[in-house]
Enzyme design. Structure first.
Site, PDB file in Angstrom:
ATOM      1  N   ARG A   1      -0.916  -8.295  13.417  1.00 17.40           N
ATOM      2  CA  ARG A   1      -1.467  -7.245  12.656  1.00 17.40           C
ATOM      3  C   ARG A   1      -2.401  -8.027  11.526  1.00 17.40           C
ATOM      4  O   ARG A   1      -3.453  -7.631  10.889  1.00 17.40           O
ATOM      5  CB  ARG A   1      -0.421  -6.621  12.218  1.00 17.40           C
ATOM      6  CG  ARG A   1       0.308  -5.370  13.027  1.00 17.40           C
ATOM      7  CD  ARG A   1       1.710  -5.132  12.654  1.00 17.40           C
ATOM      8  NE  ARG A   1       1.816  -4.545  11.233  1.00 17.40           N
ATOM      9  CZ  ARG A   1       2.816  -4.827  10.645  1.00 17.40           C
ATOM     10  NH1 ARG A   1       4.028  -5.383  11.185  1.00 17.40           N
ATOM     11  NH2 ARG A   1       3.177  -4.031   9.374  1.00 17.40           N
TER      12      ARG A   1
ATOM     13  N   ARG B   1      11.441  -2.346  10.968  1.00 14.96           N
ATOM     14  CA  ARG B   1      10.536  -1.556  11.824  1.00 14.96           C
ATOM     15  C   ARG B   1      10.168  -2.298  13.027  1.00 14.96           C
ATOM     16  O   ARG B   1      10.164  -3.463  12.931  1.00 14.96           O
ATOM     17  CB  ARG B   1       9.286  -1.551  11.252  1.00 14.96           C
ATOM     18  CG  ARG B   1       8.844  -0.048  10.713  1.00 14.96           C
ATOM     19  CD  ARG B   1       7.594  -0.004   9.635  1.00 14.96           C
ATOM     20  NE  ARG B   1       6.491  -0.505   9.822  1.00 14.96           N
ATOM     21  CZ  ARG B   1       5.384  -0.324   9.078  1.00 14.96           C
ATOM     22  NH1 ARG B   1       5.522   0.356   8.118  1.00 14.96           N
ATOM     23  NH2 ARG B   1       4.280  -0.909   9.791  1.00 14.96           N
TER      24      ARG B   1
ATOM     25  N   LYS C   1       0.878  -1.385  -0.045  1.00 17.48           N
ATOM     26  CA  LYS C   1      -0.200  -0.044   0.234  1.00 17.48           C
ATOM     27  C   LYS C   1       0.976   1.177  -0.103  1.00 17.48           C
ATOM     28  O   LYS C   1       0.673   2.097  -0.732  1.00 17.48           O
ATOM     29  CB  LYS C   1      -1.085  -0.069   1.343  1.00 17.48           C
ATOM     30  CG  LYS C   1      -1.847  -0.922   1.325  1.00 17.48           C
ATOM     31  CD  LYS C   1      -2.805  -0.884   2.502  1.00 17.48           C
ATOM     32  CE  LYS C   1      -2.117  -0.996   3.996  1.00 17.48           C
ATOM     33  NZ  LYS C   1      -1.522  -2.271   4.127  1.00 17.48           N
TER      34      LYS C   1
ATOM     35  N   ARG D   1      -9.812   1.207   8.419  1.00 13.56           N
ATOM     36  CA  ARG D   1      -9.489   0.091   8.952  1.00 13.56           C
ATOM     37  C   ARG D   1     -10.417  -0.781   9.705  1.00 13.56           C
ATOM     38  O   ARG D   1     -10.436  -1.829   9.964  1.00 13.56           O
ATOM     39  CB  ARG D   1      -8.246  -0.386   9.515  1.00 13.56           C
ATOM     40  CG  ARG D   1      -6.897   0.093   8.722  1.00 13.56           C
ATOM     41  CD  ARG D   1      -5.611  -0.062   9.462  1.00 13.56           C
ATOM     42  NE  ARG D   1      -4.637   0.569   8.900  1.00 13.56           N
ATOM     43  CZ  ARG D   1      -3.255  -0.067   8.837  1.00 13.56           C
ATOM     44  NH1 ARG D   1      -3.108  -1.010   9.242  1.00 13.56           N
ATOM     45  NH2 ARG D   1      -2.469   0.761   8.295  1.00 13.56           N
TER      46      ARG D   1
HETATM   47  P1  AP5 Z   1       4.826  -1.551   1.794  1.00 11.66           P
HETATM   48  O1  AP5 Z   1       4.576  -0.775   0.462  1.00 11.66           O
HETATM   49  O2  AP5 Z   1       5.606  -0.933   2.953  1.00 11.66           O
HETATM   50  O3  AP5 Z   1       3.576  -2.301   2.397  1.00 11.66           O
HETATM   51  P2  AP5 Z   1       2.231  -1.712   3.218  1.00 11.66           P
HETATM   52  O4  AP5 Z   1       1.107  -2.460   2.645  1.00 11.66           O
HETATM   53  O5  AP5 Z   1       2.346  -0.123   3.179  1.00 11.66           O
HETATM   54  O6  AP5 Z   1       2.694  -2.382   4.727  1.00 11.66           O
HETATM   55  P3  AP5 Z   1       2.652  -1.762   5.983  1.00 11.66           P
HETATM   56  O7  AP5 Z   1       3.237  -3.125   7.038  1.00 11.66           O
HETATM   57  O8  AP5 Z   1       3.381  -0.403   6.033  1.00 11.66           O
HETATM   58  O9  AP5 Z   1       1.350  -1.952   6.536  1.00 11.66           O
HETATM   59  P4  AP5 Z   1       0.652  -1.800   7.876  1.00 11.66           P
HETATM   60  O10 AP5 Z   1      -0.890  -1.566   7.465  1.00 11.66           O
HETATM   61  O11 AP5 Z   1       1.162  -2.921   8.820  1.00 11.66           O
HETATM   62  O12 AP5 Z   1       1.458  -0.461   8.461  1.00 11.66           O
HETATM   63  P5  AP5 Z   1       0.924   1.242   8.703  1.00 11.66           P
HETATM   64  O13 AP5 Z   1       2.282   1.793   8.514  1.00 11.66           O
HETATM   65  O14 AP5 Z   1      -0.233   1.521   7.736  1.00 11.66           O
HETATM   66  O15 AP5 Z   1       5.410  -2.954   1.299  1.00 11.66           O
HETATM   67  C1  AP5 Z   1       6.220  -3.872   2.118  1.00 11.66           C
HETATM   68  C2  AP5 Z   1       7.395  -4.495   1.699  1.00 11.66           C
HETATM   69  O16 AP5 Z   1       6.895  -5.260   0.447  1.00 11.66           O
HETATM   70  C3  AP5 Z   1       8.589  -3.462   1.211  1.00 11.66           C
HETATM   71  O17 AP5 Z   1       9.623  -4.038   1.552  1.00 11.66           O
HETATM   72  C4  AP5 Z   1       8.355  -3.084  -0.204  1.00 11.66           C
HETATM   73  O18 AP5 Z   1       9.496  -2.802  -0.874  1.00 11.66           O
HETATM   74  C5  AP5 Z   1       7.807  -4.643  -0.700  1.00 11.66           C
HETATM   75  N1  AP5 Z   1       7.060  -4.817  -1.807  1.00 11.66           N
HETATM   76  C6  AP5 Z   1       5.913  -4.052  -2.062  1.00 11.66           C
HETATM   77  N2  AP5 Z   1       5.555  -4.083  -3.142  1.00 11.66           N
HETATM   78  C7  AP5 Z   1       6.347  -5.005  -3.735  1.00 11.66           C
HETATM   79  C8  AP5 Z   1       6.162  -5.865  -5.157  1.00 11.66           C
HETATM   80  N3  AP5 Z   1       5.081  -5.515  -5.988  1.00 11.66           N
HETATM   81  N4  AP5 Z   1       7.138  -6.853  -5.324  1.00 11.66           N
HETATM   82  C9  AP5 Z   1       8.053  -7.282  -4.286  1.00 11.66           C
HETATM   83  N5  AP5 Z   1       8.076  -6.551  -3.067  1.00 11.66           N
HETATM   84  C10 AP5 Z   1       7.052  -5.359  -2.879  1.00 11.66           C
HETATM   85  O19 AP5 Z   1       0.301   1.005  10.093  1.00 11.66           O
HETATM   86  C11 AP5 Z   1       1.064   0.765  11.164  1.00 11.66           C
HETATM   87  C12 AP5 Z   1       0.267   0.620  12.506  1.00 11.66           C
HETATM   88  O20 AP5 Z   1      -0.260   2.044  12.547  1.00 11.66           O
HETATM   89  C13 AP5 Z   1      -0.458  -0.235  12.522  1.00 11.66           C
HETATM   90  O21 AP5 Z   1      -0.408  -1.568  12.875  1.00 11.66           O
HETATM   91  C14 AP5 Z   1      -1.484   0.408  13.701  1.00 11.66           C
HETATM   92  O22 AP5 Z   1      -1.211   0.106  14.839  1.00 11.66           O
HETATM   93  C15 AP5 Z   1      -1.394   2.017  13.358  1.00 11.66           C
HETATM   94  N6  AP5 Z   1      -2.664   2.526  12.485  1.00 11.66           N
HETATM   95  C16 AP5 Z   1      -2.071   2.858  11.085  1.00 11.66           C
HETATM   96  N7  AP5 Z   1      -3.307   3.133  10.621  1.00 11.66           N
HETATM   97  C17 AP5 Z   1      -4.330   2.780  11.411  1.00 11.66           C
HETATM   98  C18 AP5 Z   1      -5.844   3.081  11.469  1.00 11.66           C
HETATM   99  N8  AP5 Z   1      -6.315   3.424  10.399  1.00 11.66           N
HETATM  100  N9  AP5 Z   1      -6.366   2.736  12.291  1.00 11.66           N
HETATM  101  C19 AP5 Z   1      -5.786   2.150  13.343  1.00 11.66           C
HETATM  102  N10 AP5 Z   1      -4.441   2.070  13.850  1.00 11.66           N
HETATM  103  C20 AP5 Z   1      -3.801   2.423  12.563  1.00 11.66           C
END
Ligand code: AP5
Length: 210
Positions: free
Chosen positions: A165, A154, A9, A85
């Site tokens: 998660r 991270r 994402k 979410r």
């Molecule tokens: P990446 O693009 O980083 O993936 P992502 O889907 O953004 O994954 P996240 O782990 O960041 O999502 P998340 O929802 O856990 O974290 P967030 O920061 O939103 O890609 C992942 C990896 O894959 C990278 O190494 C990338 O290079 C690789 N990759 C990508 N595309 C690829 C491809 N096509 N081929 C090969 N490799 C590829 O949230 C963190 C925390 O914040 C949550 O756990 C929660 O505690 C809190 N939080 C955030 N939003 C909310 C909300 N709305 N409500 C409540 N709590 C929230």
């Protein structure tokens, strides 16, 4: 954009926002900035994030509402990454964007075994947030190629937090997919392919929605 943790994402939303010249609103990035700044809010949010739990709805809704009324979002547009979410967040977003609601929801679909590998191998820059992996590290000794800061794992990419998660995604977030599908707003795009192929298909979906 909706999808499992590690679906890509953040990667795809930042490309899309840059291509369209609109704001990239990542609730995860906003929370991590607050944690890094050491604010009272950041300290509270960090307790949830490190465990892999969702931060409470009222907290997230507060920061999203505050951001979406700013001029760039209001006048030009935005892409939401990692929000909504939960049901409460989805309903609040519809209210906020009434009468039309969201224009398009992209469901980035990646199998669990793939995201598990991506998350455990991911490394991020402590300065600019650029993402690397153990398969594609920075060119020199875990310092960022763009800004020179340290590149680390991270805090919520531990096996325990990853499993929490992903369980929360299945339980709380994935039901939103059929809800948006029933509203005719959802496009599902397979995300287990080359970055550029995924980005190209997202661009087509966005063009059709416009
Ligand atoms: P990446 O693009 O980083 O993936 P992502 O889907 O953004 O994954 P996240 O782990 O960041 O999502 P998340 O929802 O856990 O974290 P967030 O920061 O939103 O890609 C992942 C990896 O894959 C990278 O190494 C990338 O290079 C690789 N990759 C990508 N595309 C690829 C491809 N096509 N081929 C090969 N490799 C590829 O949230 C963190 C925390 O914040 C949550 O756990 C929660 O505690 C809190 N939080 C955030 N939003 C909310 C909300 N709305 N409500 C409540 N709590 C929230």
């Amino acid at each position: 954009m909706i999808g499992k943790q590690g679906a890509g994402k953040g990667t795809q939303c930042s490309k899309l926002a840059a291509a369209l010249g609109i704001a990239h609103i990542s609730t995860g990035d906003m929370l991590r900035s607050a944690v890094k700044a050491g604010t009272e809010f950041g300290i509270m949010a960090n307790e949830y994030m490190e465990r892999g739990d969702l931060v409470p709805d009222e907290v997230i809704l507060g920061i999203v509402e505050e951001r979406l009324v700013q001029a760039d979002c209001r006048d030009v547009g935005f892409v939401l990454d990692g929000f909504p979410r939960t049901w409460a967040q989805a309903i609040a977003l519809d209210d906020l964007l009434a009468p039309d609601g969201v224009k398009l929801v992209i469901n980035l679909d990646v199998p669990t075994e793939v995201v598990l590998d991506r998350l455990s191998s991911r490394r991020v820059c402590t300065g600019c947030g650029r993402t690397y992996s153990i398969y594609k590290p920075p060119s020199s000794d875990w310092t960022c190629d763009d800004c020179g800061h340290e590149v680390i794992q991270r805090a919520d990419d531990t096996p325990e937090a990853i499993s929490r998660r992903l369980a929360l995604y299945d339980e709380v977030t994935s039901p939103l997919i059929s809800w948006y599908e029933a509203k005719g707003k959802l496009v599902t795009i397979p995300g287990d392919r080359d970055f550029n192929d995924v980005a190209a298909e997202i661009a087509v979906a966005v063009d059709s929605a416009k």
